[in-house]
Design a protein around this motif. Structure first.
Motif, PDB file in Angstrom:
ATOM      1  N   GLY A 201      15.818  17.455  15.448  1.00 15.89           N
ATOM      2  CA  GLY A 201      16.686  16.493  16.107  1.00 15.89           C
ATOM      3  C   GLY A 201      16.770  16.667  17.600  1.00 15.89           C
ATOM      4  N   GLY A 202      15.641  16.766  18.278  1.00 17.94           N
ATOM      5  CA  GLY A 202      15.689  16.843  19.724  1.00 17.94           C
ATOM      6  C   GLY A 202      15.746  18.255  20.246  1.00 17.94           C
ATOM      7  N   LEU A 203      15.362  19.257  19.466  1.00 17.53           N
ATOM      8  CA  LEU A 203      15.296  20.603  19.991  1.00 17.53           C
ATOM      9  C   LEU A 203      14.346  20.644  21.174  1.00 17.53           C
ATOM     10  N   SER A 204      14.632  21.527  22.101  1.00 17.56           N
ATOM     11  CA  SER A 204      13.833  21.563  23.318  1.00 17.56           C
ATOM     12  C   SER A 204      12.374  21.892  23.017  1.00 17.56           C
ATOM     13  N   ARG A 205      11.497  21.438  23.899  1.00 21.40           N
ATOM     14  CA  ARG A 205      10.074  21.746  23.733  1.00 21.40           C
ATOM     15  C   ARG A 205       9.846  23.243  23.775  1.00 21.40           C
ATOM     16  N   THR A 206      10.592  23.923  24.652  1.00 15.76           N
ATOM     17  CA  THR A 206      10.465  25.376  24.736  1.00 15.76           C
ATOM     18  C   THR A 206      10.860  26.023  23.429  1.00 15.76           C
ATOM     19  N   LEU A 207      11.975  25.570  22.870  1.00 15.84           N
ATOM     20  CA  LEU A 207      12.453  26.137  21.607  1.00 15.84           C
ATOM     21  C   LEU A 207      11.455  25.866  20.494  1.00 15.84           C
ATOM     22  N   CYS A 208      10.972  24.627  20.431  1.00 19.37           N
ATOM     23  CA  CYS A 208      10.038  24.285  19.356  1.00 19.37           C
ATOM     24  C   CYS A 208       8.763  25.105  19.449  1.00 19.37           C
TER      25      CYS A 208
ATOM     26  N   SER B 183      22.497  27.154  26.900  1.00 16.32           N
ATOM     27  CA  SER B 183      23.603  26.644  27.705  1.00 16.32           C
ATOM     28  C   SER B 183      24.004  25.251  27.244  1.00 16.32           C
ATOM     29  N   HIS B 184      25.303  24.998  27.282  1.00 22.18           N
ATOM     30  CA  HIS B 184      25.794  23.672  26.908  1.00 22.18           C
ATOM     31  C   HIS B 184      25.510  22.630  27.983  1.00 22.18           C
ATOM     32  N   VAL B 185      24.993  23.074  29.134  1.00 24.49           N
ATOM     33  CA  VAL B 185      24.585  22.117  30.168  1.00 24.49           C
ATOM     34  C   VAL B 185      23.070  22.133  30.371  1.00 24.49           C
ATOM     35  N   ASP B 186      22.359  22.799  29.477  1.00 31.03           N
ATOM     36  CA  ASP B 186      20.897  22.805  29.526  1.00 31.03           C
ATOM     37  C   ASP B 186      20.386  21.380  29.327  1.00 31.03           C
ATOM     38  N   PRO B 187      19.487  20.904  30.174  1.00 26.16           N
ATOM     39  CA  PRO B 187      18.972  19.535  30.019  1.00 26.16           C
ATOM     40  C   PRO B 187      18.372  19.267  28.641  1.00 26.16           C
ATOM     41  N   ASP B 188      17.845  20.309  27.993  1.00 27.66           N
ATOM     42  CA  ASP B 188      17.269  20.112  26.665  1.00 27.66           C
ATOM     43  C   ASP B 188      18.324  19.927  25.584  1.00 27.66           C
ATOM     44  N   PHE B 189      19.569  20.366  25.855  1.00 25.73           N
ATOM     45  CA  PHE B 189      20.649  20.210  24.875  1.00 25.73           C
ATOM     46  C   PHE B 189      21.302  18.843  24.977  1.00 25.73           C
ATOM     47  N   LEU B 190      21.225  18.215  26.129  1.00 23.51           N
ATOM     48  CA  LEU B 190      21.942  16.962  26.348  1.00 23.51           C
ATOM     49  C   LEU B 190      21.593  15.887  25.315  1.00 23.51           C
ATOM     50  N   PRO B 191      20.299  15.640  25.021  1.00 21.46           N
ATOM     51  CA  PRO B 191      20.006  14.608  24.016  1.00 21.46           C
ATOM     52  C   PRO B 191      20.436  14.993  22.607  1.00 21.46           C
ATOM     53  N   VAL B 192      20.507  16.286  22.321  1.00 19.59           N
ATOM     54  CA  VAL B 192      20.965  16.733  20.997  1.00 19.59           C
ATOM     55  C   VAL B 192      22.409  16.296  20.782  1.00 19.59           C
ATOM     56  N   PHE B 193      23.255  16.545  21.762  1.00 18.38           N
ATOM     57  CA  PHE B 193      24.664  16.153  21.701  1.00 18.38           C
ATOM     58  C   PHE B 193      24.775  14.630  21.738  1.00 18.38           C
ATOM     59  N   GLY B 194      24.051  14.014  22.668  1.00 17.28           N
ATOM     60  CA  GLY B 194      24.140  12.558  22.809  1.00 17.28           C
ATOM     61  C   GLY B 194      23.727  11.814  21.547  1.00 17.28           C
TER      62      GLY B 194
ATOM     63  N   GLU C 259      26.717  11.321  26.003  1.00 21.45           N
ATOM     64  CA  GLU C 259      26.013  10.176  25.441  1.00 21.45           C
ATOM     65  C   GLU C 259      25.074   9.557  26.475  1.00 21.45           C
ATOM     66  N   ALA C 260      25.457   9.685  27.730  1.00 26.54           N
ATOM     67  CA  ALA C 260      24.603   9.199  28.821  1.00 26.54           C
ATOM     68  C   ALA C 260      23.553  10.236  29.218  1.00 26.54           C
ATOM     69  N   ARG C 261      23.490  11.338  28.445  1.00 24.16           N
ATOM     70  CA  ARG C 261      22.507  12.414  28.647  1.00 24.16           C
ATOM     71  C   ARG C 261      22.732  13.168  29.948  1.00 24.16           C
ATOM     72  N   SER C 262      24.017  13.366  30.247  1.00 17.93           N
ATOM     73  CA  SER C 262      24.386  14.251  31.352  1.00 17.93           C
ATOM     74  C   SER C 262      25.495  15.166  30.851  1.00 17.93           C
ATOM     75  N   ALA C 263      25.808  16.180  31.606  1.00 23.70           N
ATOM     76  CA  ALA C 263      26.773  17.177  31.149  1.00 23.70           C
ATOM     77  C   ALA C 263      28.068  17.074  31.936  1.00 23.70           C
ATOM     78  N   LEU C 264      29.166  17.323  31.247  1.00 27.73           N
ATOM     79  CA  LEU C 264      30.473  17.405  31.888  1.00 27.73           C
ATOM     80  C   LEU C 264      31.274  18.434  31.113  1.00 27.73           C
ATOM     81  N   TYR C 265      32.020  19.268  31.814  1.00 25.64           N
ATOM     82  CA  TYR C 265      32.689  20.390  31.171  1.00 25.64           C
ATOM     83  C   TYR C 265      34.197  20.197  31.075  1.00 25.64           C
TER      84      TYR C 265
END
Length: 408
Positions: A7-14, A56-67, A266-272
């Protein structure tokens, strides 16, 4: 394959651990089947999705997973514009979030079918609501006429709260029929559904039925380990929240804090505001993709599978001469079965006998009923019958009763 499972895991992780985690299904270690009304058995790919390196919860690769998880939550409850809130916490946090739409002295009607109706009311009272109850006897449910009478007798309910399935009794409310009555008799009232033991296993149409808020959690029909509170609010509910005249008496559950966070991810950016449960959101993303794999048709088929498994368990229980807690099959949940324990047997003894056979079931909750036990049947135990979980439960119950000298 990685995309479908992870479900959108980062390329590095995969590339680094994807082969180890996702290329084949790794059988779970031998354990007792968790056949209680939540937590349920979890799919291997869902558990594997949690086995990610620190991220990180602000990692660019995590953003689409949450979104994506936010977007797919809408699909599961069948809403186009409802606003999901995916927040670290239990289902109980969803009750606390009702402080966003309630103000001191607001009247609320609780359609109460058991222990969790009582607890939901207690939470609302904590935030100043005046709660009125429509209750039925244990195992039954208030009728549409009961609700209509309550709405006629007392005008001006800010909220009508309904437990879709009360996990204490296994009683199922007809949300569609109740919502229709509420919309006719009290159109200004917010319709709030506690769907913790229903979302993913019971029919639910948020937009079509005119629901304003659905509360659920990760560990039941959504098929993810405990730790995520899931709330979906209609635009009407958000308008009530935004127009309130008093300060919200809640910090962690305050939608002023969480709404910008959900919109950002949802907009694929992070906010804390507070740290999201990264690994649980990976798991939710995978599970939601499984649930929605075949679109609306697949979701309907999933509900039908739960209905079929429920009928199988309940027929087996009744075939053994045992009595269900729900007084009618029409008013009994798809995802669980509550059963009165035979007078000759102690519930803890039955639970222990089942555990020795590799099946964990649950005892009853304090609802002033005769001793009873509960069996959960949700998620992979239902939609993947080749695992034979339901069959194992039924066979273990039969042999355990025999060992305890029960005769129907």
């Amino acid at each position: 394959m990685h995309r479908r499972l992870a479900g959108g895991l980062s390329r590095t992780l995969c590339s680094s651990v994807g082969k180890r985690l996702f290329s084949t299904r790794t059988p779970l270690a031998k354990h007792k089947l968790c056949m209680i009304p939540g937590p349920i058995e979890f799919h291997e790919d869902v558990l594997a999705a949690m086995s990610t390196p620190a991220t990180s919860h602000v990692d660019p690769d995590f953003l689409p997973v949450f979104g994506e998880a936010i977007e797919m939550t809408r699909e599961v409850v069948r809403t186009d514009k409802g606003q999901p809130f995916l927040v670290a916490g239990s289902g109980t946090l969803g009750w606390d979030m009702m402080s966003n739409v309630l103000e001191e002295g607001d009247s609320t009607l609780m359609v109460n079918t058991g222990y969790f109706g009582d607890r939901f009311a207690e939470s609302l009272e904590t935030y100043g609501a005046n709660v009125h109850h429509v209750k039925a006897s244990i195992g039954s449910r208030p009728s549409t006429k009961d609700i209509e009478a309550a709405l006629v007798e007392h005008k001006g309910y800010k909220m009508v709260a309904i437990t879709h399935v009360d996990t204490s009794t296994g009683v199922l409310n007809d949300i569609q029929a109740l919502a229709q009555v509420i919309r006719q008799r009290s159109p200004e009232s917010l319709i709030v559904v506690d769907g913790v033991c229903a979302v993913g296993s019971e029919e639910l149409a948020f937009d079509d039925w005119g629901i304003d808020i659905v509360i659920t959690a990760s560990q039941k029909g959504l098929g993810v380990p405990p730790g995520l509170s899931v709330v979906v609010a209609s635009q009407r509910a958000l308008d009530v929240f935004k127009k309130r005249s008093s300060r919200i008496r809640n910090y962690y559950g305050n939608w002023n804090k969480w709404l910008p966070v959900m919109e950002a991810y949802e907009a694929r950016s992070a906010l804390y505001f507070a740290t999201p449960p990264v690994q649980l959101l990976y798991a939710l993303n995978v599970s939601l993709k499984q649930i929605l794999a075949n679109g609306p048709t697949g979701l309907s088929e999933r509900i039908d599978a739960h209905r079929k498994a429920s009928g199988q368990v309940k027929a087996a229980v009744q075939g053994l001469g045992l009595k269900l807690v729900p007084t009618s099959l029409e008013g009994a949940a798809n995802g669980m079965t509550a059963v009165y324990t035979p007078p000759s047997i102690k519930t803890p003894d039955l639970i222990e006998a089942m555990a020795k056979k590799g099946v964990q079931i649950a005892g009853g909750l304090p609802i002033k009923a005769e001793p009873y036990f509960r069996i959960g049947h949700m998620g992979i135990s239902v939609v993947e019958p080749e695992r034979k979980h339901i069959q194992h439960v039924i066979e273990s119950l039969h042999s355990s009763l025999n060992e305890l000298n029960y005769r129907s």
